[in-house]
Design an enzyme around this catalytic site. Structure first.
Site, PDB file in Angstrom:
ATOM      1  N   LYS A  76     -16.587  46.411 -28.054  1.00  0.00           N
ATOM      2  CA  LYS A  76     -15.610  47.373 -28.818  1.00  0.00           C
ATOM      3  C   LYS A  76     -14.818  46.689 -29.811  1.00  0.00           C
ATOM      4  O   LYS A  76     -14.076  45.722 -29.475  1.00  0.00           O
ATOM      5  CB  LYS A  76     -14.952  48.343 -27.714  1.00  0.00           C
ATOM      6  CG  LYS A  76     -14.084  49.431 -28.318  1.00  0.00           C
ATOM      7  CD  LYS A  76     -13.607  50.488 -27.329  1.00  0.00           C
ATOM      8  CE  LYS A  76     -12.769  51.578 -28.114  1.00  0.00           C
ATOM      9  NZ  LYS A  76     -12.284  52.495 -27.297  1.00  0.00           N
ATOM     10  N   SER A 151     -13.201  57.560 -27.663  1.00  0.00           N
ATOM     11  CA  SER A 151     -13.021  56.735 -28.923  1.00  0.00           C
ATOM     12  C   SER A 151     -14.263  55.400 -29.049  1.00  0.00           C
ATOM     13  O   SER A 151     -14.549  54.886 -29.878  1.00  0.00           O
ATOM     14  CB  SER A 151     -11.852  56.051 -29.078  1.00  0.00           C
ATOM     15  OG  SER A 151     -11.578  55.167 -28.116  1.00  0.00           O
ATOM     16  N   SER A 175     -12.086  57.850 -23.104  1.00  0.00           N
ATOM     17  CA  SER A 175     -12.840  57.138 -24.228  1.00  0.00           C
ATOM     18  C   SER A 175     -14.081  56.418 -23.710  1.00  0.00           C
ATOM     19  O   SER A 175     -14.809  55.703 -24.552  1.00  0.00           O
ATOM     20  CB  SER A 175     -11.992  56.253 -24.973  1.00  0.00           C
ATOM     21  OG  SER A 175     -11.042  56.914 -25.881  1.00  0.00           O
TER      22      SER A 175
END
Length: 483
Positions: A76, A151, A175
């Site tokens: 990420k 997210s 998330s």
């Protein structure tokens, strides 16, 4: 080869059936072919990736390999990685190449894993739909009109589309679990403090926690073995004995008490989601589990409490982005204050600005007690709810989100509607508990639905055991989108 699980790839590499260079090349080719329509990966560096793969092959040849040596992954884009752009999905850090690596990235490198690229995400991890990225929305591999969840939408979409066998991700209010649910993959957020936050760009420091997204619970266990561990550079990292998260995967579920919170099955839950969760509970009962109704009475207060605490912490964390030492800097300005104002106005997107404004407001003189202090008291009540619930059950089951993935653009004009989609995940972060999402079916429109498993503090191995046994009895996790 790109359809294989982490466990299968690890075995094939160890048996010399495939080399790390061959594996990385196949995944890079797949990213090149499919990423333009998904927008899941924002940075790729083929030369760096193949250099890491060659080093992994050397370790494998020398007999110096660990369990996941040579296995590729994506990070990420908020885990700092030396020599790689670390953008956090923001214009503010569009030009930032990290001079150091996060603890999670160091752990993966030490294990001999190979970085394929950096995953797209909501800007500074603020969002439930991955529409807030400076680099554009991520598309759901199951339906390109649907959001992937946020997210960590890029991480989940990449694993679902088999652009990578595993991805690192973070969870501040859902998330990891939201995108895992919406993309039909498995993800786990560990207990707060199990995974170091060093080098993980902060959103809300008392809530943020790193974890893996993969195809299966077994893969998540193997990845958590790499990611977890004490790190003195993070003051909230917990000093605990090293643990093998895969140790209990094959344990029987006989006698397991599963708690079903009545508040999670009230009005607002989509019928398809309710059906998938009911079917999952029935499956676990067949495996020997017993279901008990429990109550988490302060569930509905998790949204207002979270959306006071998280923006408050974000407003202080993001005050460091001023254009002076790194990141975006406005071109034309009259003086230092003007530079700050223009830099932040240009560098941050709408959702980030919205949360900074809310956070600054609730921390301001005269409002601190009315909002922030009150939210912290509610946080304690939520933690107490879970404490009481775990006296009646071993794990808690429920939905991850009220609906399957909605359409891109459907809720972006109404932030409150977007925030309501976090109703079942926020309280887990507020209490610091571990939570995970496991594929459990599909809605009538063909979009995936996840089952949420919540455990007591440090119960990750037990949760992974429940998830693994469920996945041995079902095949939802084995289904892949046709791209």
């Amino acid at each position: 080869m790109t359809q294989a699980t982490l466990k299968q790839l690890s075995q094939q590499l160890a048996a010399k059936q495939v080399s790390s260079v061959e594996l990385a090349s196949q995944y890079l080719d797949r990213i090149e072919a499919l990423n333009p329509q998904l927008n899941a990966i924002v940075t790729v560096d083929r030369e760096k990736t193949l250099a890491e793969a060659r080093a992994a092959d050397a370790r494998l040849a020398a007999g110096d390999a660990r369990a996941l040596t040579g296995v590729p992954l994506v990070h990420k884009d908020l885990f700092c990685q030396q020599g790689w752009k670390t953008s956090c999905g923001s214009r503010m850090l569009d030009n930032f190449v990290s001079p150091y690596s996060a603890h999670v990235v160091e752990q993966c490198a030490a294990a001999g894993m190979v970085t394929l690229g950096r995953a797209n995400m909501d800007e500074f991890a603020m969002g439930s739909s991955n529409e807030n990225s400076f680099y554009g929305a991520v598309k759901n591999p199951w339906d390109l009109n649907a959001i992937p969840g946020g997210s960590s939408g890029g991480s989940a979409a990449a694993v679902a589309a088999r652009l990578a066998p595993v991805a690192t991700a973070t969870d501040t209010g859902g998330s990891i679990r939201q995108p895992a649910s919406h993309c039909g993959v498995t993800g786990i957020k560990p207990t707060y403090g199990v995974v170091s936050r060093y080098g993980m760009v902060a959103y809300a420091s008392s809530l943020d926690q790193g974890g893996p997204i993969a195809q299966t619970a077994e893969d998540c266990a193997l990845m958590l073995n790499v990611m977890a561990g004490f790190d003195a550079r993070d003051s909230t990292s917990l000093e605990r004995a090293k643990e093998d998260y895969a140790r209990d995967l094959n344990q029987s579920l006989s006698g397991l008490k599963v708690g079903l919170p009545k508040e999670y099955f009230a009005a607002g839950l989509d019928a398809d989601v309710a059906r998938a969760v009911d079917n999952a509970v029935a499956e676990l009962k067949k495996l020997g589990a017993e279901a008990v109704e429990i109550s988490l009475p302060n569930t509905e207060l998790s949204i207002p409490a979270y959306y006071v605490i998280a923006p408050a912490e974000a407003s202080t964390n993001l005050s460091r982005y001023d254009g002076v030492r790194y990141g975006h800097r406005a071109k034309d300005y009259k003086d230092l204050v003007d530079m700050y104002e223009k830099t932040r106005a240009e560098g941050f997107g709408d959702e980030v600005k919205r949360r900074i404004l809310v956070g600054s407001y609730v921390l301001s003189h005269g409002y601190y007690d009315a909002y922030y202090l009150k939210a912290q008291k509610i946080r304690r009540l939520i933690a107490n709810d879970f404490k009481a619930a775990f006296e009646q059950c071993d794990v808690i089951l429920g939905p991850v989100a009220p609906t399957a993935a909605f359409n891109i653009g459907e809720k972006s004009g109404d932030p409150v509607q977007m925030y309501l989609s976090d109703i079942y995940t926020l309280s887990v972060n507020l209490a610091g508990l571990p939570g995970m999402s496991v594929p459990a079916g599909f809605a009538a429109n063909g979009r995936p639905i996840g089952l949420q498993i919540i455990g007591n503090y440090f119960a990750e191995a037990r949760m992974l055991n429940v998830a693994h046994q469920f996945q041995q009895a079902t095949d939802w996790h084995a289904k892949a989108p046709s791209l």
